[in-house]
Write a protein that holds these residues in place. Structure first.
Motif, mmCIF file in Angstrom:
data_model
loop_
_atom_site.group_PDB
_atom_site.id
_atom_site.type_symbol
_atom_site.label_atom_id
_atom_site.label_comp_id
_atom_site.label_asym_id
_atom_site.label_seq_id
_atom_site.Cartn_x
_atom_site.Cartn_y
_atom_site.Cartn_z
ATOM 1 N N UNK A 305 0.851 -1.187 0.000
ATOM 2 C CA UNK A 305 0.000 0.000 0.000
ATOM 3 C C UNK A 305 0.886 1.236 0.000
ATOM 4 N N UNK A 306 0.246 2.401 -0.227
ATOM 5 C CA UNK A 306 0.959 3.668 -0.300
ATOM 6 C C UNK A 306 0.980 4.303 1.082
ATOM 7 N N UNK A 307 2.158 4.408 1.669
ATOM 8 C CA UNK A 307 2.279 4.963 3.018
ATOM 9 C C UNK A 307 1.972 6.459 3.037
ATOM 10 N N UNK A 308 2.296 7.194 1.971
ATOM 11 C CA UNK A 308 2.008 8.634 1.948
ATOM 12 C C UNK A 308 0.505 8.880 1.958
ATOM 13 N N UNK A 309 -0.235 8.129 1.134
ATOM 14 C CA UNK A 309 -1.684 8.309 1.104
ATOM 15 C C UNK A 309 -2.301 8.005 2.463
ATOM 16 N N UNK A 310 -1.809 6.964 3.112
ATOM 17 C CA UNK A 310 -2.344 6.623 4.430
ATOM 18 C C UNK A 310 -2.000 7.694 5.446
#
Length: 433
Positions: A305-310
């Protein structure tokens, strides 16, 4: 790679059988040749004793009784290969030639050293050697018999290994079937009635699996019951605090006005106390969520998953729930941060870190999120005038470490000059593109 114990046992038995066959074959060949040589040496010794006795009695040298043994009075009369051995100082020797001759030599001194004579007894035993000729004549038959016996031995080893390992293989299949079946059924292995180590192993294994299934049922019932019993009152407390959140610090709320009798007493809710109580309830709810997420972590697969989006999602939720001033936010993150882990656990991890930062730093603290060297750093400032507050930070660190360990991530907590820093290192961070 899976390897059957039957194959290992058969390999051990077959190897042991081959070793025994080779050792006994070599031993039989050695004994045959040694026996043959000892027989020829005994014949030479008897002839030498007879020649010496006749010389002492009659004063002359008689020829040997056996025709295969010849007596030589001088070294020059010896065969060339035997003469070379005598000149080399050998008094007893066994000499084989490439042309098929096989000599046994024994030197005999007759009389005294001053008036005696040295003679040489030489036996050319090539025509009477039986071991070599035996192998030449019946070697094929002996080899066939040896190979047949070896095949029978290997077959017996295979049947023995199969018979010995069969109960263990049956037990392994039954255990594999139990692991694939739904828990709750009675566990009974066919080997339980055996009166040996395999029967004991089957009994203890069945009892252990029964105990494990019972423990799993208790854990499932416990998490279900505790989840309901804890979350329900926490939700009620949160809703009550939400309805009473508009009461001033000096205002009073009477229970009679709400239709609830309190024996004439007035209930006063101070805004600061209400905020502290609300924070405590939120912390309890977050703790419960974390504990249940950790309890079920083994059933949740890791996904990319995308850590920045989270992180942006959790920051927006923080601003909405806590009323934090986003002017103090500084983001230094790549456009995308693909990582591998459990998104739900990572969401709880970021929530705890961000809310701890705002709680300890205050509504106007500066919050910085930076990604460098494969790690996400969350740094917050703490104003000197910000009042101290207690939130069980050490207990929170323990839970955060458990969350990170469940995803095989790393987390570190450090105090800086004017605040705190939390460093989160994902398990595998792809290279920057």
């Amino acid at each position: 790679m899976f390897r059957s114990i039957r194959h290992g046992l058969f390999a051990a038995l077959a190897g042991f059988t081959l070793l025994i066959c080779v050792c006994y074959t070599v031993l039989a060949v050695v004994i045959s040749y040694v026996t043959e040589d000892m027989l020829v040496d005994r014949l030479l010794a008897r002839e030498a004793d007879g020649v010496a006795m006749h010389y002492r009695q009659h004063g002359d040298i008689k020829p040997p009784d056996l025709t295969l043994i010849r007596l030589y009075r001088s070294m020059a009369a010896l065969p060339d290969v035997v003469e070379e051995a005598v000149m080399a100082g050998r008094e007893r020797a066994e000499i084989a030639t490439d042309t098929g001759q096989h000599y046994h030599l024994r030197t005999l001194d007759l009389g005294t050293s001053s008036s005696g004579q040295r003679v040489y007894l030489v036996a050319e035993v090539g025509p009477v050697l039986v071991v070599a000729k035996l192998f030449q004549e019946v070697g094929g038959f002996l080899t066939a018999v040896a190979l047949g016996l070896l095949a029978v031995a290997l077959l017996l080893a295979y049947l023995l290994s199969r018979r010995l390992v069969a109960p263990l293989q049956v037990l392994a299949r039954e255990v594999r079937a139990v692991s694939l079946a739904a828990p709750g059924a009675a566990i009974r292995f066919s080997a339980s009635g055996r009166r040996d180590e395999i029967g004991y192993l089957a009994d203890r294994l069945g009892a252990t699996i029964d105990d494990l299934h019972a423990a799993l049922r208790r854990e499932h019932d416990f998490t279900r019951d505790v989840g309901h019993e804890l979350r329900t009152p926490l939700t009620v407390m949160h809703n009550v605090l939400a309805r009473g959140g508009d009461i001033d610090g000096g205002a009073t709320a009477t229970a009679a006005g709400a239709g609830v009798t309190a024996a004439g007493a007035n209930a006063v809710l101070v805004r600061a106390d209400a905020e502290q109580l609300r924070a405590g309830v939120a912390e309890m709810r977050g703790t419960v969520d974390v504990l249940f997420a950790l309890a079920r972590a083994e059933h949740i697969a890791a996904t990319p998953f995308d850590l920045r989006a989270l992180a942006e999602e959790r920051l927006l939720r923080l601003i909405e729930d806590e009323g934090w001033d986003a002017e103090g936010l500084a983001l230094s993150l790549p456009d995308r941060l693909p990582v591998t882990g459990n998104r739900h656990l990572c969401s709880l991890l970021l929530d705890n870190c961000l809310r701890n930062a705002v709680f300890h730093g205050g509504a106007h603290c500066r919050l910085q999120l930076e990604f460098s060297a494969g790690a996400l750093a969350i740094t917050n400032t703490v104003a000197l005038q910000h009042p101290a507050a207690v939130q069980g930070f050490r207990h929170g660190q323990h839970l955060l470490r458990r969350i990170a360990a469940a995803m095989q991530w790393q987390i570190a907590f450090d105090a800086v000059d004017d605040g705190y820093r939390v460093t989160i290192t994902p398990a595998a961070t792809p290279r920057d593109q």
